[in-house]
Design an enzyme around this catalytic site. Structure first.
Site, PDB file in Angstrom:
ATOM      1  N   HIS A 354     -20.736  37.956 -14.608  1.00  0.00           N
ATOM      2  CA  HIS A 354     -21.505  38.839 -13.724  1.00  0.00           C
ATOM      3  C   HIS A 354     -22.944  38.371 -13.533  1.00  0.00           C
ATOM      4  O   HIS A 354     -23.863  39.201 -13.460  1.00  0.00           O
ATOM      5  CB  HIS A 354     -21.466  40.289 -14.238  1.00  0.00           C
ATOM      6  N   CYS A 355     -23.161  37.063 -13.515  1.00  0.00           N
ATOM      7  CA  CYS A 355     -24.508  36.483 -13.360  1.00  0.00           C
ATOM      8  C   CYS A 355     -25.408  36.820 -14.542  1.00  0.00           C
ATOM      9  O   CYS A 355     -26.618  36.618 -14.477  1.00  0.00           O
ATOM     10  CB  CYS A 355     -25.209  36.917 -12.069  1.00  0.00           C
TER      11      CYS A 355
END
Ligand SMILES: Cc1ncc(COP(=O)(O)O)c(C=O)c1O
Length: 402
Positions: A354-355
């Site tokens: 998710h970054c």
């Protein structure tokens, strides 16, 4: 939340889909799509440049949205700068403000739950200025004020933190954090990307020095972000871009007089249709009432947690989440395979890191499935998910590849 789904054309056009990835981007209601369409069909003009009716009307709408943002977050509209997205707002703080004041061996304080957009701009500026990025530990995803103070005592130029982390879902106590950071003359930047549109945010009360977010995560169009800061800080800030719309005059000697704040930070033609659509997104939220949105999301979150906490084959990483955002894994199955399997059942979730590539420091896993809720989700959606995840096996996920 009756009849909400019917206001979202995506859901009407994809009736079999359960959308649980609103933390990546929210779906858009008719109202927002209509506002974007209205721009192209009725206005279609630039602003701050024309003396004719459609240009003046567009400008009125655009500046009207700035006022709406100001009142939505309880700040002056003059403190609202439109950007491209939260990432650009954060970069603007790093390169436009911090670069002007950061010195060798200064400290920028972060934590490991942050999104790449709230880490990489600080890495870049720290490298350039030979300053240091320090990661503060969190306790169950939350800032512990004693730990924070022990860092501040050693000297911190700026702290940047997500109001709500996109992997942990905890709402940080920004009011308490800003009181403490200001006691130690530390600037506080808050990444509001996952907070906006989920609960009431009164920035006059929370009092950060910077607040960044994107419209697309709060029902607005992509390509519109906001930076909110304070006049005395904006005065020390250098624009990220230069060009038309941001100056009052310039001469052949290179002398440039910039426009007043906030216009000096908005060079070039803005995302006009996006900003108008964002105004409609704010109206959409106000029509429902932000406290109703929050209560509904809390209710659904609890229903979801009650369902998944009973399943022994799942590992839930943030049962303490404050918003409708839950990170989990199915034991023995990679998160991406779980997401692929859910997609096979028309359920859209996110998988991976998710970054937030440092999230293992907080959640103790390299990757996870993330399920995020919004106003258009229902208990029936959650039941469908629970039925599918209850029966998942490694064999069933492998079968999809054969
Ligand atoms: C916590 C957080 N910060 C920043 C961002 C970046 O937002 P954008 O891609 O709109 O710039 C995101 C996007 O997912 C996020 O979740």
């Amino acid at each position: 939340m009756k009849n909400i789904k019917s206001q979202f054309p995506f859901l009407m056009n994809n009736p079999d889909v359960v959308y649980f990835d609103s933390a990546a981007t929210s779906l858009k209601p008719d109202k927002v799509i209509d506002a974007v369409r209205y721009f192209y069909t009725n206005l279609s003009s630039n602003i701050h440049r024309g003396e004719y009716a459609s240009s003046l009307k567009t400008e009125g709408f655009y500046e009207g949205v700035r006022e709406k943002v100001g009142s939505f977050f309880n700040v002056s509209d003059k403190d609202v700068v439109f950007t491209k997205n939260a990432s650009e707002s954060l970069n603007m703080i790093a390169t436009g403000f911090l670069r002007n004041i950061l010195e060798k061996d200064d400290v920028i304080l972060l934590n490991e739950a942050e999104h790449a957009s709230n880490i990489l701009p600080w890495y870049k500026i720290a490298e350039e200025k030979q300053a240091h990025v320090v990661f503060m530990p969190l306790v169950d995803g939350r800032v512990d004020l004693e730990i924070l103070e022990s860092h501040l005592k050693k000297g911190v130029k700026l702290m940047s933190i997500a109001h709500v982390s996109n992997v942990v879902g905890v709402i940080q106590d920004i009011e308490a954090i800003s009181k403490l950071t200001h006691q130690y003359d530390t600037y506080l930047s808050v990444d509001g990307a996952q907070a906006v549109g989920h609960f009431e945010i009164d920035l006059a009360q929370l009092n950060p020095d910077f607040y960044s977010f994107s419209a697309h995560k709060m029902f607005g169009p992509s390509g519109v972000g906001v930076l909110i800061s304070k006049h005395e800080i904006y005065e020390k800030m250098t624009p990220l871009h230069y060009g038309g719309g941001s100056n009052t005059r310039f001469d052949v000697l290179g002398n440039v007089t910039l426009k007043e704040i906030p216009y000096r930070f908005e060079s070039g033609t803005p995302n006009l249709e996006g900003v108008l659509g964002f105004g409609a997104a704010l109206d959409f939220i106000e029509d429902i009432g932000i406290s109703n949105i929050e209560a509904n999301e809390n209710n659904l979150k609890q229903y979801l947690l009650d369902g998944i906490m009973k399943m022994d084959h799942l590992e839930v990483y943030n049962p303490y989440t404050d918003v409708g955002l839950v990170s989990f894994n199915v034991k023995g199955i990679h998160s991406q395979d779980v997401a692929f399997y859910l997609n096979h059942h028309n359920i859209s979730v996110r998988s991976g890191n998710h970054c937030a590539k440092l999230m293992h420091g907080v959640l103790h896993t390299e990757d996870a499935v993330r399920l995020s809720l919004s106003v258009y989700n229902t208990r029936e959606d959650i039941d469908r998910f629970l039925d599918v995840i209850r029966d998942i096996t490694l064999e069933k996920t492998v079968d999809l590849y054969i």
